[in-house]
Scaffold this active site. Structure first.
Site, PDB file in Angstrom:
ATOM      1  N   ASP A   1      -0.314  -4.461   6.341  1.00  0.00           N
ATOM      2  CA  ASP A   1      -0.919  -3.726   7.453  1.00  0.00           C
ATOM      3  C   ASP A   1      -2.400  -4.059   7.477  1.00  0.00           C
ATOM      4  O   ASP A   1      -3.062  -4.052   6.436  1.00  0.00           O
ATOM      5  CB  ASP A   1      -0.746  -2.212   7.247  1.00  0.00           C
ATOM      6  CG  ASP A   1       0.645  -1.737   7.646  1.00  0.00           C
ATOM      7  OD1 ASP A   1       1.530  -2.584   7.853  1.00  0.00           O
ATOM      8  OD2 ASP A   1       0.837  -0.506   7.747  1.00  0.00           O
TER       9      ASP A   1
ATOM     10  N   HIS B   1       1.211   3.889   2.010  1.00  0.00           N
ATOM     11  CA  HIS B   1       1.754   4.620   3.149  1.00  0.00           C
ATOM     12  C   HIS B   1       3.279   4.574   2.985  1.00  0.00           C
ATOM     13  O   HIS B   1       3.854   3.536   2.637  1.00  0.00           O
ATOM     14  CB  HIS B   1       1.326   4.007   4.480  1.00  0.00           C
ATOM     15  CG  HIS B   1      -0.079   4.370   4.864  1.00  0.00           C
ATOM     16  ND1 HIS B   1      -0.878   3.561   5.619  1.00  0.00           N
ATOM     17  CD2 HIS B   1      -0.821   5.482   4.582  1.00  0.00           C
ATOM     18  CE1 HIS B   1      -2.061   4.148   5.799  1.00  0.00           C
ATOM     19  NE2 HIS B   1      -2.042   5.314   5.171  1.00  0.00           N
TER      20      HIS B   1
ATOM     21  N   HIS C   1       0.847  -1.200   0.000  1.00  0.00           N
ATOM     22  CA  HIS C   1       0.000   0.000   0.000  1.00  0.00           C
ATOM     23  C   HIS C   1       0.874   1.239   0.000  1.00  0.00           C
ATOM     24  O   HIS C   1       2.103   1.151   0.166  1.00  0.00           O
ATOM     25  CB  HIS C   1      -0.986  -0.007   1.165  1.00  0.00           C
ATOM     26  CG  HIS C   1      -0.375   0.102   2.540  1.00  0.00           C
ATOM     27  ND1 HIS C   1       0.527  -0.816   3.038  1.00  0.00           N
ATOM     28  CD2 HIS C   1      -0.548   1.036   3.527  1.00  0.00           C
ATOM     29  CE1 HIS C   1       0.863  -0.467   4.269  1.00  0.00           C
ATOM     30  NE2 HIS C   1       0.243   0.654   4.594  1.00  0.00           N
TER      31      HIS C   1
ATOM     32  N   ASP D   1       5.945   4.391   4.699  1.00  0.00           N
ATOM     33  CA  ASP D   1       6.874   3.441   5.329  1.00  0.00           C
ATOM     34  C   ASP D   1       6.872   2.077   4.631  1.00  0.00           C
ATOM     35  O   ASP D   1       7.638   1.196   4.996  1.00  0.00           O
ATOM     36  CB  ASP D   1       6.590   3.298   6.831  1.00  0.00           C
ATOM     37  CG  ASP D   1       5.160   2.867   7.138  1.00  0.00           C
ATOM     38  OD1 ASP D   1       4.223   3.365   6.471  1.00  0.00           O
ATOM     39  OD2 ASP D   1       4.967   2.032   8.039  1.00  0.00           O
ATOM     40  N   HIS D   2       6.023   1.940   3.612  1.00  0.00           N
ATOM     41  CA  HIS D   2       5.996   0.679   2.860  1.00  0.00           C
ATOM     42  C   HIS D   2       6.543   0.819   1.442  1.00  0.00           C
ATOM     43  O   HIS D   2       6.702  -0.174   0.756  1.00  0.00           O
ATOM     44  CB  HIS D   2       4.576   0.105   2.845  1.00  0.00           C
ATOM     45  CG  HIS D   2       4.127  -0.315   4.213  1.00  0.00           C
ATOM     46  ND1 HIS D   2       4.130  -1.621   4.639  1.00  0.00           N
ATOM     47  CD2 HIS D   2       3.732   0.426   5.284  1.00  0.00           C
ATOM     48  CE1 HIS D   2       3.739  -1.667   5.910  1.00  0.00           C
ATOM     49  NE2 HIS D   2       3.486  -0.433   6.319  1.00  0.00           N
TER      50      HIS D   2
ATOM     51  N   HIS E   1      -7.274  -1.781   5.867  1.00  0.00           N
ATOM     52  CA  HIS E   1      -6.395  -0.763   6.434  1.00  0.00           C
ATOM     53  C   HIS E   1      -7.003   0.604   6.105  1.00  0.00           C
ATOM     54  O   HIS E   1      -8.043   0.683   5.472  1.00  0.00           O
ATOM     55  CB  HIS E   1      -4.987  -0.958   5.853  1.00  0.00           C
ATOM     56  CG  HIS E   1      -3.927  -0.192   6.582  1.00  0.00           C
ATOM     57  ND1 HIS E   1      -3.869  -0.107   7.951  1.00  0.00           N
ATOM     58  CD2 HIS E   1      -2.880   0.539   6.121  1.00  0.00           C
ATOM     59  CE1 HIS E   1      -2.831   0.649   8.291  1.00  0.00           C
ATOM     60  NE2 HIS E   1      -2.215   1.048   7.200  1.00  0.00           N
TER      61      HIS E   1
ATOM     62  N   HIS F   1       6.335  -4.729  12.381  1.00  0.00           N
ATOM     63  CA  HIS F   1       5.684  -3.422  12.225  1.00  0.00           C
ATOM     64  C   HIS F   1       5.419  -2.791  13.590  1.00  0.00           C
ATOM     65  O   HIS F   1       4.358  -2.245  13.859  1.00  0.00           O
ATOM     66  CB  HIS F   1       4.379  -3.574  11.420  1.00  0.00           C
ATOM     67  CG  HIS F   1       3.908  -2.284  10.807  1.00  0.00           C
ATOM     68  ND1 HIS F   1       2.992  -1.449  11.421  1.00  0.00           N
ATOM     69  CD2 HIS F   1       4.236  -1.670   9.648  1.00  0.00           C
ATOM     70  CE1 HIS F   1       2.753  -0.408  10.646  1.00  0.00           C
ATOM     71  NE2 HIS F   1       3.504  -0.507   9.565  1.00  0.00           N
TER      72      HIS F   1
END
Lengths: 300, 300
Positions: free
Chosen positions: B209, B63, B61, B65-66, B139, B267
């Protein structure tokens, strides 16, 4: 006093533990950041930089090794609930990249965020104790260098001497600004007899990525410290020119011609595990050269 | 055999030396990468992953941090002169981010680059020795998990037994596929008398997530290993739900209900310097739980 802390000194690809370009400049008012390569936010943690004090971020150009860490830093500022305003300076397209990524992640910044598109050379920041000017460098894509100058410090009132001459305190602001004192009878008392020189205002130039380009010389003339890239050793001058980069000796030649105080070199090619030769070569031309070492703070 | 190497196990903000999400799955054919947080290319160097063998990158996805490390990894592949084709899988908007940044830096990739937009659950990669399926997770924004399954291995011909029964080698392919042997007189020799079982085909699910969501249970049922996020400890279940994340015990509950072989949790929230409690809590529900530790390779 200014200070520069190196977070990354490598060119395009991270290698041998070296990171892409990022520097923190400490001024009396703010922390400034010049470029923000991938992983800069981790380097900020590693070297204990107070991230909430970074108020102005300047991006020289849109090659990834100079800005891929910016979005992550901004994202972390958002997640950390930053409240201090933040200013980012760069070529106009930079804001497209930021906006697109924040739109896709539904991120809204909890702090005041101002993007300043850089469109021409000149003053871009006028702070209390310093200014920042930008200047174009010659690279494969549009690229900007940055010059930080501390504002001239006021002269220091010499209490003993002003008392001896019976100078009224109301005259102090003009004395601090450098004016002579004029007695009621017209006698002039020279400023130097009443005040002392303050610490000298310092300057630092971040010359970004650039081909060897003597038009930089008048721009960085007499700066106390300049950072000039040295992607390649002297023997690879032809390759440097082809790729719009510079060599160790070219960086040193700019420093010499501009009569700067000191030279920092960095942006080392990822082909070289050991970079001492860059320093050796540059010092043959300009002895006051140092390698920009990650984690080291250079006081100006 | 499959193996999972953890490059990053932290949630949103890098902290305490922990990095954002990224994993490498080793298959007989390829290295697969699941998510690519900022700094992943440096972690790849740190942990001696053969980057040229990474052929498929899956982004769960958008976000940051991914995926904030993806552009830097692609850029480095370009600079390194990669020639192997590369496949990237993610929500359709991901390609906009990649294209915009490469357009601004005038980068063209020297290798064949294929973007596979993920639009529905199901098979997204059918390789020689394994398949990858994607499945939606719940999510804050659109998010996908991935399930890698090795293909069933052929049975092994038992040379002594086939010789004893005088089986012609032309019959071996059918025996490997599991068929019994039929003599010319119609006598049936059971497959198990002529072949041995090969190593069991293994499976791994990366659950990305997600909020606690029992619809995952049938999807990851009986998997040999699953990774399930555990952003928060059990006491913060309410916060986890609010933020569409899971706790240690919720991750373990999914593993238990799905009767998986083992559970990896990661995570971790950047608020926690020590994460041992996540493991302790999860093991109360599902004993075969381990923390996803950076640099560690988990064999399946």
């Amino acid at each position: 006093m200014l200070a520069v802390t190196i977070l990354g000194n490598n060119s395009a690809i991270p290698a041998f533990g070296r990171h892409p370009t990022a520097q923190i400049v400490t001024t009396a008012d703010d922390l400034l950041m010049f470029d923000c390569g991938e992983g800069s936010q981790i380097q900020i943690l590693n070297y204990r930089i107070k991230r909430s004090r970074i108020n102005h971020i300047f991006i020289s150009h849109l090659h990834g090794d100079h800005y891929f860490g910016l979005i992550g830093l901004l994202n972390s500022f958002a997640l950390l609930g930053r409240i201090q305003p933040l200013h980012v300076y760069g070529t106009p397209a930079l804001i497209e990249v930021i906006n697109l990524q924040f739109r896709l992640s539904s991120t809204s910044l909890p702090f005041q965020f101002t993007f300043h598109p850089i469109e021409k050379a000149g003053l871009i920041l006028d702070a209390k104790s310093y200014t920042v000017e930008c200047f174009p460098t010659q690279h494969r894509i549009e690229c900007w260098g940055f010059l930080v100058r501390e504002k001239r410090q006021l002269r220091k009132i010499n209490i003993e001497k002003t008392a001896a001459h019976n100078i009224p305190t109301t005259a102090f602001p003009e004395l601090q600004a450098g004016a002579d004192f004029i007695e009621t009878d017209g006698t002039i008392i020279k400023n130097e007899l009443l005040t002392d020189e303050n610490v000298k205002a310092k300057s630092y130039a971040f010359c970004a990525d650039t081909i060897y380009d003597e038009t930089l010389v008048p721009i960085v003339q007499e700066a106390d410290l300049i950072y000039h890239e040295s992607t390649y050793p002297a023997a690879l001058a032809e390759k440097a020119t082809e790729r719009f980069h510079s060599t160790s000796k070219q960086a040193a030649t700019i420093a010499l011609k501009a009569n700067v105080g000191r030279l920092l070199i960095g942006h080392f090619s990822a082909k070289f595990e050991h970079v001492d030769q860059f320093e050796t070569e540059a010092r043959e031309v300009f002895p006051k050269t140092e390698l920009a070492r990650e984690g080291v703070t250079y006081l100006i």
